[in-house]
Write a protein that holds these residues in place. Structure first.
Motif, PDB file in Angstrom:
ATOM      1  N   GLN A 124       0.821  -1.206   0.000  1.00  0.00           N
ATOM      2  CA  GLN A 124       0.000   0.000   0.000  1.00  0.00           C
ATOM      3  C   GLN A 124       0.857   1.260   0.000  1.00  0.00           C
ATOM      4  OE1 GLN A 124      -2.263  -0.827   3.561  1.00  0.00           O
ATOM      5  NE2 GLN A 124      -3.957  -1.745   2.427  1.00  0.00           N
ATOM      6  N   VAL A 125       1.973   1.215   0.730  1.00  0.00           N
ATOM      7  CA  VAL A 125       2.818   2.403   0.869  1.00  0.00           C
ATOM      8  C   VAL A 125       3.801   2.555  -0.295  1.00  0.00           C
ATOM      9  CG1 VAL A 125       4.616   3.502   2.281  1.00  0.00           C
ATOM     10  CG2 VAL A 125       2.638   2.454   3.382  1.00  0.00           C
ATOM     11  N   LEU A 126       4.461   1.461  -0.669  1.00  0.00           N
ATOM     12  CA  LEU A 126       5.534   1.545  -1.663  1.00  0.00           C
ATOM     13  C   LEU A 126       5.062   1.330  -3.100  1.00  0.00           C
ATOM     14  CD1 LEU A 126       8.257  -0.486   0.287  1.00  0.00           C
ATOM     15  CD2 LEU A 126       8.035   2.007   0.110  1.00  0.00           C
ATOM     16  N   ASP A 127       3.882   0.705  -3.270  1.00  0.00           N
ATOM     17  CA  ASP A 127       3.314   0.463  -4.594  1.00  0.00           C
ATOM     18  C   ASP A 127       4.335  -0.197  -5.537  1.00  0.00           C
ATOM     19  OD1 ASP A 127       1.350   0.492  -6.536  1.00  0.00           O
ATOM     20  OD2 ASP A 127       1.898   2.472  -7.288  1.00  0.00           O
ATOM     21  N   PRO A 128       4.853  -1.386  -5.176  1.00  0.00           N
ATOM     22  CA  PRO A 128       5.853  -2.047  -6.024  1.00  0.00           C
ATOM     23  C   PRO A 128       5.258  -2.587  -7.316  1.00  0.00           C
ATOM     24  CG  PRO A 128       5.154  -3.529  -4.288  1.00  0.00           C
ATOM     25  CD  PRO A 128       4.493  -2.202  -4.002  1.00  0.00           C
ATOM     26  N   VAL A 185      -0.635   8.055  -0.457  1.00  0.00           N
ATOM     27  CA  VAL A 185      -0.233   6.891   0.309  1.00  0.00           C
ATOM     28  C   VAL A 185      -0.988   6.889   1.634  1.00  0.00           C
ATOM     29  CG1 VAL A 185       1.760   8.118   1.300  1.00  0.00           C
ATOM     30  CG2 VAL A 185       1.708   5.630   1.288  1.00  0.00           C
ATOM     31  N   ARG A 186      -1.421   5.716   2.080  1.00  0.00           N
ATOM     32  CA  ARG A 186      -2.162   5.622   3.339  1.00  0.00           C
ATOM     33  C   ARG A 186      -1.189   5.618   4.511  1.00  0.00           C
ATOM     34  NH1 ARG A 186      -7.399   4.141   4.849  1.00  0.00           N
ATOM     35  NH2 ARG A 186      -7.951   3.724   2.670  1.00  0.00           N
ATOM     36  N   VAL A 187      -1.416   6.490   5.482  1.00  0.00           N
ATOM     37  CA  VAL A 187      -0.578   6.546   6.681  1.00  0.00           C
ATOM     38  C   VAL A 187      -1.378   6.196   7.933  1.00  0.00           C
ATOM     39  CG1 VAL A 187       0.957   8.273   5.675  1.00  0.00           C
ATOM     40  CG2 VAL A 187      -0.991   9.031   7.060  1.00  0.00           C
ATOM     41  N   SER A 191      -0.316   5.916  11.956  1.00  0.00           N
ATOM     42  CA  SER A 191      -0.619   4.795  12.849  1.00  0.00           C
ATOM     43  C   SER A 191       0.645   3.990  13.099  1.00  0.00           C
ATOM     44  CB  SER A 191      -1.703   3.905  12.239  1.00  0.00           C
ATOM     45  OG  SER A 191      -1.190   3.184  11.134  1.00  0.00           O
ATOM     46  N   ARG A 192       0.681   3.275  14.209  1.00  0.00           N
ATOM     47  CA  ARG A 192       1.850   2.469  14.540  1.00  0.00           C
ATOM     48  C   ARG A 192       2.086   1.380  13.508  1.00  0.00           C
ATOM     49  NH1 ARG A 192       1.328   1.706  21.168  1.00  0.00           N
ATOM     50  NH2 ARG A 192       1.579   3.933  21.675  1.00  0.00           N
ATOM     51  N   ARG A 193       1.013   0.828  12.964  1.00  0.00           N
ATOM     52  CA  ARG A 193       1.148  -0.225  11.950  1.00  0.00           C
ATOM     53  C   ARG A 193       1.803   0.288  10.677  1.00  0.00           C
ATOM     54  NH1 ARG A 193      -4.000  -2.547  10.139  1.00  0.00           N
ATOM     55  NH2 ARG A 193      -2.638  -4.008   9.067  1.00  0.00           N
ATOM     56  N   MET A 194       1.553   1.537  10.339  1.00  0.00           N
ATOM     57  CA  MET A 194       2.061   2.103   9.093  1.00  0.00           C
ATOM     58  C   MET A 194       3.416   2.780   9.255  1.00  0.00           C
ATOM     59  SD  MET A 194      -0.345   1.536   6.838  1.00  0.00           S
ATOM     60  CE  MET A 194      -2.104   1.338   6.583  1.00  0.00           C
ATOM     61  N   LEU A 195       3.877   2.976  10.499  1.00  0.00           N
ATOM     62  CA  LEU A 195       5.049   3.821  10.755  1.00  0.00           C
ATOM     63  C   LEU A 195       6.296   3.338  10.025  1.00  0.00           C
ATOM     64  CD1 LEU A 195       6.306   6.213  12.176  1.00  0.00           C
ATOM     65  CD2 LEU A 195       6.661   4.775  14.195  1.00  0.00           C
ATOM     66  N   SER A 196       6.621   2.057  10.115  1.00  0.00           N
ATOM     67  CA  SER A 196       7.854   1.567   9.491  1.00  0.00           C
ATOM     68  C   SER A 196       7.819   1.740   7.978  1.00  0.00           C
ATOM     69  CB  SER A 196       8.090   0.098   9.850  1.00  0.00           C
ATOM     70  OG  SER A 196       7.032  -0.704   9.384  1.00  0.00           O
ATOM     71  N   SER A 197       6.663   1.521   7.379  1.00  0.00           N
ATOM     72  CA  SER A 197       6.543   1.671   5.926  1.00  0.00           C
ATOM     73  C   SER A 197       6.643   3.129   5.507  1.00  0.00           C
ATOM     74  CB  SER A 197       5.215   1.084   5.450  1.00  0.00           C
ATOM     75  OG  SER A 197       5.173  -0.293   5.699  1.00  0.00           O
ATOM     76  N   VAL A 198       6.073   4.023   6.314  1.00  0.00           N
ATOM     77  CA  VAL A 198       6.156   5.458   6.006  1.00  0.00           C
ATOM     78  C   VAL A 198       7.614   5.916   6.123  1.00  0.00           C
ATOM     79  CG1 VAL A 198       5.459   7.766   6.717  1.00  0.00           C
ATOM     80  CG2 VAL A 198       3.787   5.918   6.678  1.00  0.00           C
ATOM     81  N   LYS A 199       8.310   5.441   7.143  1.00  0.00           N
ATOM     82  CA  LYS A 199       9.729   5.770   7.289  1.00  0.00           C
ATOM     83  C   LYS A 199      10.531   5.280   6.082  1.00  0.00           C
ATOM     84  CE  LYS A 199      10.200   6.019  12.346  1.00  0.00           C
ATOM     85  NZ  LYS A 199      10.822   5.388  13.546  1.00  0.00           N
ATOM     86  N   ALA A 200      10.199   4.072   5.613  1.00  0.00           N
ATOM     87  CA  ALA A 200      10.892   3.519   4.447  1.00  0.00           C
ATOM     88  C   ALA A 200      10.622   4.359   3.214  1.00  0.00           C
ATOM     89  CB  ALA A 200      10.457   2.079   4.216  1.00  0.00           C
TER      90      ALA A 200
END
Length: 246
Positions: free
Chosen positions: A46-50, A194-196, A231-240
């Motif tokens: 969802q975040v990186l859209d590979p 992107v969903r955060v 959200s905590r679930r999305m945090l690592s992906s947003v950081k990436a």
């Protein structure tokens, strides 16, 4: 040829490292992220859209086959190449429209051939591209204002936040109530936003950083004071994502 953006999903760190190293030897191909289970992989997609997902099958917390079925249901699903130690799942794997099925240990040449298959357009795809009509206007969104219904330019929107029965678009000129749900907007404009958070989409191009506040993180956006909660679930992906943009 444009770069093929690849997400690696495997619960074994050594397997992820091996695939990451092998991808580095393949032209027009780059690893944009990794995940160790299906849940985090879905967030990464969802975040990186590979463009492509290298996917293991047997993982804790959910089968790679179930994840492939979820991804296949998306409007613009990534291609999937299964990389697994089990040959008995080949038939159900290809039932998910997988582009390849590689048995571990995967060799560089096997991976290169599978990736090349993803990069090639089939004859029907080429015909569709050649005969494609003018795309619909995706530059504006229907909005509700004091003056009635108007069209809001998508490229001015910094974030979309769902609040009860409506969605608010935040932009430099203020806030505007939109006529569509957050899910509908994500389907239409997922490449731009992107969903955060389960209730928030932010425009990728206007992200300038993260701000920690009272134990939580907020996304800072150029042009508006609004800083949506992550959200905590999305945090690592947003950081990436932010690290990739830097």
């Amino acid at each position: 040829m444009t770069q093929l953006r690849v997400l690696i999903v495997d619960d074994e760190p050594l397997a992820r490292t091996r695939l990451h190293r092998q991808l580095g030897t393949i032209d027009h191909c780059t690893a944009v992220g990794e995940a160790a289970d299906s849940e985090s992989a879905l967030i990464q997609v969802q975040v990186l859209d590979p463009d492509l997902v290298l996917l293991d099958i047997e993982m804790p917390g959910g089968s790679g086959l179930a994840l492939a079925q979820q991804l296949a249901a998306r409007n613009y699903p990534p291609a999937i190449i299964f990389c697994t130690a089990h040959d008995e799942f080949a038939l159900p794997a290809f039932a998910t429209s997988a582009a390849g099925y590689l048995l571990k240990p995967v060799s560089v040449e096997q991976l290169r051939q599978a990736v090349a298959k993803v990069q090639r357009l089939s004859k029907p795809q080429q015909k569709l591209l050649q005969g494609a009509q003018e795309p619909p206007d995706c530059s504006r969104i229907k909005a509700v204002s004091r003056l009635g219904v108007e069209l809001l330019q998508v490229n001015t929107i910094r974030c979309l936040i769902a609040d009860s029965k409506y969605v608010l678009a935040h932009h430099p000129a203020g806030e505007t109530i939109l006529d569509e749900s957050l899910k509908e907007l994500e389907c239409k404009f997922g490449a731009r936003f992107v969903r955060v958070h389960r209730s928030t989409l932010v425009a990728r191009e206007f992200i300038v950083g993260l701000r920690r506040e009272s134990g939580h993180y907020r996304v800072e956006l150029d042009g508006v004071a609004e800083a949506p909660l992550v959200s905590r679930r999305m945090l690592s992906s947003v950081k990436a994502l932010i690290a990739e943009m830097c």
